[in-house]
Design an enzyme around this catalytic site. Sequence first.
Site, short mmCIF file in Angstrom:
data_model
loop_
_atom_site.label_atom_id
_atom_site.label_comp_id
_atom_site.label_asym_id
_atom_site.label_seq_id
_atom_site.Cartn_x
_atom_site.Cartn_y
_atom_site.Cartn_z
N ASP A 1 0.87 -1.19 0.00
CA ASP A 1 0.00 0.00 0.00
C ASP A 1 0.90 1.23 0.00
O ASP A 1 1.72 1.42 0.90
CB ASP A 1 -0.91 -0.04 1.24
CG ASP A 1 -2.08 0.92 1.16
OD1 ASP A 1 -2.00 1.91 0.40
OD2 ASP A 1 -3.08 0.69 1.86
N ASP B 1 -3.22 7.42 -3.09
CA ASP B 1 -3.13 6.26 -2.20
C ASP B 1 -3.56 5.05 -3.04
O ASP B 1 -4.65 5.06 -3.62
CB ASP B 1 -4.09 6.52 -1.02
CG ASP B 1 -4.07 5.46 0.06
OD1 ASP B 1 -3.36 4.47 -0.07
OD2 ASP B 1 -4.82 5.65 1.05
N HIS C 1 -11.63 6.01 1.99
CA HIS C 1 -11.68 7.29 2.71
C HIS C 1 -11.52 8.43 1.74
O HIS C 1 -10.86 8.30 0.70
CB HIS C 1 -10.54 7.33 3.73
CG HIS C 1 -9.22 6.87 3.18
ND1 HIS C 1 -8.28 7.72 2.69
CD2 HIS C 1 -8.71 5.62 2.97
CE1 HIS C 1 -7.24 7.03 2.24
NE2 HIS C 1 -7.48 5.75 2.38
N HIS D 1 -7.11 10.81 5.78
CA HIS D 1 -8.53 10.53 6.05
C HIS D 1 -9.20 11.87 6.26
O HIS D 1 -8.93 12.57 7.21
CB HIS D 1 -8.69 9.65 7.29
CG HIS D 1 -8.25 8.24 7.05
ND1 HIS D 1 -9.10 7.28 6.57
CD2 HIS D 1 -7.04 7.64 7.18
CE1 HIS D 1 -8.43 6.14 6.43
NE2 HIS D 1 -7.18 6.34 6.80
N GLU E 1 -11.02 1.12 -1.37
CA GLU E 1 -10.11 0.00 -1.08
C GLU E 1 -10.84 -1.18 -0.44
O GLU E 1 -10.88 -1.30 0.78
CB GLU E 1 -8.91 0.44 -0.24
CG GLU E 1 -9.19 1.28 0.96
CD GLU E 1 -7.90 1.68 1.68
OE1 GLU E 1 -6.94 0.88 1.73
OE2 GLU E 1 -7.84 2.80 2.19
N GLU F 1 -6.66 -1.09 -4.23
CA GLU F 1 -7.00 0.31 -3.93
C GLU F 1 -6.58 1.24 -5.06
O GLU F 1 -5.48 1.11 -5.61
CB GLU F 1 -6.30 0.77 -2.64
CG GLU F 1 -6.58 2.23 -2.28
CD GLU F 1 -5.92 2.68 -0.99
OE1 GLU F 1 -4.90 2.07 -0.60
OE2 GLU F 1 -6.43 3.63 -0.38
CO CO Z 1 -6.15 4.19 1.64
#
Ligand code: CO
Length: 290
Positions: free
Chosen positions: A90, A101, A162, A170, A196, A275
């Site tokens: 990640d 992200d 998020h 976030h 994700e 994600e």
């Molecule tokens: Co994330």
Amino acid sequence: MNGGSRTNPDVIAHYQEAGRIASRVRDETVKTVEAGVTLLEVAEYAEDLTRQMGGEAAFPCNISINEIASHYTPLLGKSEFAARDLVKIDIGVHVDGYIADTAGTVEVETNHHRTLIETAREALDAAIKETRAGVTTRHLGAVMEQIIKAKGCRPVPALTGHSIGRYAIHNGLNIPNHSDAAYSNTLNADDVIAIEPFNTMGSGRIKHGEARIICLNNTKNPSNPIYQKMKSQFNTLPFTSRWMDNPAELEQVGTLLRKYPVLIEKDGYAVAQAEHTTIVQENGCEVITA
Ligand code: CO
């Protein structure tokens, strides 16, 4: 909406650049995962490539193996990948605070978890197809849950996508991976959201491990000089003691820290993840980490 300035083409361009870097770093980093290679080598590869490409790490490279679902990053140990490991990589990249992200899952040498890996990707793709202004986060969760269950897997309800803001991983909205979350929000054009899905053959319940990733609370002007120094280095983004010249300084900002515990499937079942980060548009979305 947040910030109000994201429609500014310059802001969009920053997100796109962060996304371009994150996508490449994810793909190149996944290729370095092999039996006998250390987790630390892979994390440092990802973080170095991010900087070489002109970005900054928005959080430490997360390398979460098997039942460890998320928030694991190697410290200074020598732990190595082994055959059969199901590895989630990640990656977070920011360019001037604008964050992308993205994550992918790979299995080392064997092929026992193909269904888990494919299901995460399919759930993500299906949610992306549904992402546009006016859609609820609950709808996206329902779309992902339907695919996950059709493949004989279960979602991991405690783990969510998020919304993202400048220097904020976030930023208020959660994107559930299942249909019956207690919360739901309607997406607006220009919202930046990371979607994700996490899925498993286990119950999908989560327990917490130790925290290896931390961030500073966004406290206004605390007088603590160590806090000020760390704030100028890390802002409000997650970091690790591995990035610090003097990790003992953490003890001096204890109450000003937020901890991200490692998240683990309670019954020990492997977890897969996929994600992407997207920018919501009136009639669809732009995937910046494709
Ligand atoms: Co994330």
